[in-house]
Motif scaffolding. Structure first.
Motif, mmCIF file in Angstrom:
data_model
loop_
_atom_site.group_PDB
_atom_site.id
_atom_site.type_symbol
_atom_site.label_atom_id
_atom_site.label_comp_id
_atom_site.label_asym_id
_atom_site.label_seq_id
_atom_site.Cartn_x
_atom_site.Cartn_y
_atom_site.Cartn_z
ATOM 1 N N VAL A 62 0.856 -1.190 0.000
ATOM 2 C CA VAL A 62 0.000 0.000 0.000
ATOM 3 C C VAL A 62 0.892 1.239 0.000
ATOM 4 N N CYS A 63 0.637 2.159 -0.922
ATOM 5 C CA CYS A 63 1.442 3.384 -1.029
ATOM 6 C C CYS A 63 0.578 4.592 -0.647
ATOM 7 N N TYR A 64 1.130 5.417 0.230
ATOM 8 C CA TYR A 64 0.458 6.645 0.646
ATOM 9 C C TYR A 64 1.343 7.825 0.276
ATOM 10 N N LEU A 65 0.696 8.939 -0.085
ATOM 11 C CA LEU A 65 1.395 10.199 -0.316
ATOM 12 C C LEU A 65 0.956 11.155 0.777
ATOM 13 N N GLN A 66 1.922 11.747 1.463
ATOM 14 C CA GLN A 66 1.603 12.640 2.576
ATOM 15 C C GLN A 66 2.330 13.968 2.378
ATOM 16 N N PRO A 67 1.637 14.975 1.805
ATOM 17 C CA PRO A 67 2.265 16.284 1.676
ATOM 18 C C PRO A 67 2.380 16.960 3.046
ATOM 19 N N ARG A 68 3.557 17.496 3.331
ATOM 20 C CA ARG A 68 3.792 18.199 4.608
ATOM 21 C C ARG A 68 4.505 19.492 4.294
ATOM 22 N N ARG A 69 4.015 20.586 4.805
ATOM 23 C CA ARG A 69 4.581 21.890 4.488
ATOM 24 C C ARG A 69 5.924 22.096 5.183
ATOM 25 N N HIS A 70 6.897 22.524 4.400
ATOM 26 C CA HIS A 70 8.219 22.940 4.879
ATOM 27 C C HIS A 70 8.919 21.843 5.695
ATOM 28 N N ARG A 71 8.832 20.623 5.260
ATOM 29 C CA ARG A 71 9.517 19.495 5.901
ATOM 30 C C ARG A 71 10.370 18.783 4.853
ATOM 31 N N PRO A 72 11.467 18.171 5.263
ATOM 32 C CA PRO A 72 12.293 17.443 4.289
ATOM 33 C C PRO A 72 11.581 16.167 3.830
ATOM 34 N N PRO A 73 11.890 15.700 2.620
ATOM 35 C CA PRO A 73 11.233 14.487 2.122
ATOM 36 C C PRO A 73 11.732 13.248 2.872
ATOM 37 N N SER A 74 10.824 12.297 3.039
ATOM 38 C CA SER A 74 11.194 11.055 3.717
ATOM 39 C C SER A 74 10.295 9.926 3.242
#
Length: 184
Positions: A62-74
């Motif tokens: 299962v793949c989720y995309l979680q946009p987070r403002r002003h955070r580094p990608p992980s």
């Protein structure tokens, strides 16, 4: 990092994965990124160009995309055994992100530990470590093959092809003489 910071465990026999087939141990992977920050540019490129292919090849993950403002990608990987691993991918380009995602997909989820054995010795081998080129002539390393020097048998000076041809002639001549004697 000191050696004490790495967990240690004894070598154990591990059962095979699944009964009769492979079972992927990665159950969920979450891609965290910022929609506008430049540090997430490569993660956004990975999501646009490579994520669809990954999901088609791995329908059990299962793949989720979680946009987070002003955070580094992980990337957050969750495994069937309940372990959860987070990997920061800031500064990683798309091919490297692909490699780390594939690494997470093929992992078992077991914590990486320093393996120790029940037996210990200060001198593991009195003979040294053997390798296939141990007693070979070091001149062979710089020689271009086929080489006249290394293709000849040292005792007779004949090549292996010459010896095989001679043996074949002996066998064929003995067969023809045997058939000639039987014909009389």
């Amino acid at each position: 990092m000191s050696n004490n910071a790495i967990p240690r465990d004894f070598v154990k026999n591990v059962l095979q994965n699944g009964v009769g087939r492979y079972v992927c141990q990665l159950k969920r992977i979450t891609f965290r990124f910022c929609k506008s920050h430049g540090g997430s540019r490569h993660m956004r490129d990975f999501i646009e160009n490579n994520l669809l292919e990954f999901t088609q090849k791995n329908p059990g993950v299962v793949c989720y995309l979680q946009p987070r403002r002003h955070r580094p990608p992980s990337v957050v990987a969750e495994f069937l055994n309940g372990r959860r691993e987070v990997m920061l991918l800031s500064g990683k380009e798309v091919p490297e992100i692909c490699k780390w995602v594939e690494h997470m997909r093929t992992r078992s989820g077991v914590q990486i530990v320093n393996m120790i054995q029940n037996n210990h010795t200060e001198t593991p081998s009195t003979q040294g470590i053997w390798h296939p080129f141990m007693f070979r002539d070091s001149e062979m390393a710089a020689t271009e093959f086929p080489s006249k020097k290394f293709s000849q048998i040292q005792v007779t000076g004949k090549t292996a092809t010459d010896l095989v041809l001679e043996e074949q002639l002996k066998v064929s001549s003995s067969e023809s003489s045997d058939s000639h004697i039987e014909g009389k």
